[in-house]
Design an enzyme around this catalytic site. Structure first.
Site, mmCIF file in Angstrom:
data_model
loop_
_atom_site.group_PDB
_atom_site.id
_atom_site.type_symbol
_atom_site.label_atom_id
_atom_site.label_comp_id
_atom_site.label_asym_id
_atom_site.label_seq_id
_atom_site.Cartn_x
_atom_site.Cartn_y
_atom_site.Cartn_z
ATOM 1 N N GLY A 12 0.824 -1.202 0.000
ATOM 2 C CA GLY A 12 0.000 0.000 0.000
ATOM 3 C C GLY A 12 0.855 1.247 0.000
ATOM 4 O O GLY A 12 1.972 1.261 0.523
ATOM 5 N N GLY A 17 2.916 7.790 3.443
ATOM 6 C CA GLY A 17 3.886 6.729 3.666
ATOM 7 C C GLY A 17 3.625 5.516 2.801
ATOM 8 O O GLY A 17 2.730 5.485 1.965
ATOM 9 N N VAL A 18 4.440 4.487 3.029
ATOM 10 C CA VAL A 18 4.384 3.241 2.275
ATOM 11 C C VAL A 18 4.276 2.090 3.270
ATOM 12 O O VAL A 18 4.936 2.101 4.317
ATOM 13 C CB VAL A 18 5.649 3.052 1.403
ATOM 14 N N LYS A 34 5.214 -0.080 8.192
ATOM 15 C CA LYS A 34 4.824 1.192 7.573
ATOM 16 C C LYS A 34 5.948 2.202 7.734
ATOM 17 O O LYS A 34 6.398 2.470 8.849
ATOM 18 C CB LYS A 34 3.540 1.707 8.250
ATOM 19 N N ASP A 226 -11.505 9.877 10.736
ATOM 20 C CA ASP A 226 -11.353 9.508 9.329
ATOM 21 C C ASP A 226 -11.798 8.060 9.109
ATOM 22 O O ASP A 226 -11.104 7.277 8.465
ATOM 23 C CB ASP A 226 -9.907 9.698 8.875
#
Length: 395
Positions: A12, A17-18, A34, A226
Site C-alpha cells: 500500500g 507513507g508506504v 509502515k 477519518d
C-alpha cells in the site's frame, strides 16, 4: 535484543507513507511495516498522533490494529527502537519549531535502501521486495547518496584541530518512523467485501465488530476523525473476518472519560474524507466524537446494501452512500449541511442483493445520520442498538 525485519513486498502507498508486507526473520511471524518519511513538520505531527493513538490502544482490543514496535531511522543505515511511552524529542521539536531539525534539502525519499546495517542493538531491515521496487531503489540511490553523504568543504584543511566529541557530533537527523504492526491478509474493507459474493451474515458481523471497536476507542477518549473502508482492515480467520480499525493519523484525544462516557470536547479542524464527513464538519463548525458516528452510519449503510461509487479520476469501486443530484453524486454530509431537513431514502433501492436492511436497521441508520449530532446514538449505545435492530428485523 536484535531483531531482523525482512521486507517482502509493497502492499500500500498513500499520501504520507508506504506499507510493506514483511516478517520477523527470527520467528517467521508476518507483520506489516509502515514507513513514514519525516520530511516536514506537518507530516511529523500526523505521525506522532498515529503513534500515540496506537500506543494508547496497545493490543487490548481484537478490532483495533495492534502495534508491535516503533523504530526511528536516524541515518541511511541506522535504526533506533523507541521505548514504549516515549516520543522522539527531535520530532516533537520539529512540530513545535515548524521545521525538521538536522534535515538537509532533498534528503528524504519515499523509498530508501532497506539493507540497514545494525548499530549497537538496533533492529535491521532487509529488503526482499520485487524487481520493480528494486529498480526504484537503485534509481533513488544515486540521488539519496548525493544528499546523505557528508562532503568536505573545499576551503577546509584536511587535518582539523582537536575538538571535543560534542563539537564533532552532527545533529541527530530523523529520516523516518517505521511502525511494525499486525498484518491483515484480507486487505481493506473495500477489497474484502467487493471481491466476495454478498452475504448478509458477513455484513452483520462487520457492522457489529465496528461498533465494538468504536466503543473501545471513544471509551479511551480517542476520536478517529477519518473512518472509511480504506481505514478498516480485515484478517481472514476460519470463523470469519476479523475487522481492524486502523490509520490514526487524524485522530485526536477527547477530554477524559467520566463515568464511562467521554465528555463532549469540541474540535475545529476540517478533516476526513468527503463521502464520510459529518454535516457539521462540512460546514466548518466545531464538532465532537459524534462525527465518528455519522461516518460509521455512512459505512454501515454502504455495507448492508452494498452501495458503491467511483470518485472522479478513479476506476476503483468504493463502498459509500450518497445523494444523487442529477447526474452527480453528493456526499451525505454535504447534502445534509445544505438542507438539514433532507429525508434520506433508506434503503436506497427496494430490490437489492443482498436483501435491503429491515425497518429496525433503517431506523438506526436514520438516527446515526441525523443532522443534529446530539440526536445520534453514542458509541457505547451503538452495539446494543444494532443487536436490537437485527433481532427485530429477523422476526
Amino acid at each position: 535484543m536484535e531483531e531482523l525485519y525482512t521486507l517482502e513486498r509493497e502492499v500500500g502507498r498513500g499520501s504520507y507513507g508506504v506499507v510493506f508486507e514483511g516478517h520477523m526473520s527470527r520467528t517467521g511471524h508476518r507483520v506489516a511495516i509502515k514507513r513514514l518519511p519525516c520530511s516536514n513538520p506537518e507530516s511529523v505531527e500526523l505521525y506522532l498522533q498515529e503513534l500515540w493513538a496506537m500506543r494508547a490502544t496497545a493490543k487490548t482490543h481484537v478490532n483495533v490494529i495492534a502495534l508491535h514496535s516503533c523504530l526511528l531511522q536516524t541515518g541511511p543505515g541506522t535504526l533506533k527502537p523507541l521505548n514504549p511511552g516515549k516520543l522522539p524529542l527531535r520530532l516533537v521539536e520539529s512540530v513545535l519549531k515548524g521545521r525538521v531539525g538536522g534535515a538537509q534539502q532533498g534528503q528524504d525519499r519515499t523509498v530508501k535502501s532497506f539493507n540497514l546495517r545494525r548499530t549497537n542493538s538496533a533492529p535491521r531491515l532487509q529488503d526482499k521486495t520485487n524487481t520493480t521496487q528494486a529498480r526504484a531503489k537503485v534509481q533513488d540511490k544515486a540521488t539519496s547518496n548525493h544528499s546523505l553523504t557528508p562532503k568536505r568543504s573545499p576551503n577546509r584543511a584536511r587535518k582539523r584541530s582537536s575538538q571535543t566529541t560534542s563539537e564533532q557530533k552532527e545533529p541527530l537527523r530523523c529520516l523516518a518512523l517505521w511502525l511494525v504492526m499486525e498484518y491483515c491478509d484480507g486487505g481493506d474493507l473495500n477489497q474484502y467485501l467487493l471481491s466476495r459474493p454478498p452475504d448478509p451474515q458477513r455484513n452483520h458481523d462487520v457492522v457489529l465488530q465496528l461498533c465494538s471497536a468504536l466503543a473501545f476507542l471513544h471509551g479511551l477518549g480517542i476520536v478517529h476523525r477519518d473512518l472509511k473502508p480504506d481505514n478498516v482492515l480485515v484478517c481472514v480467520t476460519p470463523t470469519g473476518p476479523a475487522i481492524k480499525v486502523a490509520d490514526f493519523g487524524l485522530s485526536k484525544m477527547s477530554a477524559c472519560v467520566v463515568n464511562g462516557d467521554p465528555t463532549r470536547q469540541h474540535f475545529s479542524s476540517t478533516c476526513g474524507s468527503d463521502f464520510y464527513m459529518a454535516p457539521e464538519v462540512w460546514g466548518g463548525l466545531s464538532y465532537t466524537a459524534q462525527a465518528d458516528i455519522f461516518s460509521l452510519g455512512v459505512l454501515f449503510w454502504a455495507v448492508l446494501e452494498r452501495i458503491t461509487f467511483m470518485e472522479e479520476g478513479s476506476n476503483q469501486e468504493q463502498l459509500g452512500a450518497y445523494v444523487c443530484k442529477g447526474r452527480w453524486l453528493m456526499p451525505l454530509g454535504e447534502a445534509l449541511w445544505e438542507n438539514a431537513d433532507l429525508q434520506l431514502c433508506i434503503p436506497m433501492k427496494s430490490r437489492r442483493v443482498p436483501p435491503p436492511p429491515g425497518p429496525g436497521m433503517c431506523s438506526l441508520l436514520v438516527d446515526m445520520l441525523a443532522s443534529d449530532p446530539d440526536a445520534r446514538p453514542s458509541a457505547d449505545q451503538l452495539e446494543a442498538r444494532v443487536l436490537s435492530a437485527l433481532e427485530e428485523d429477523s422476526c
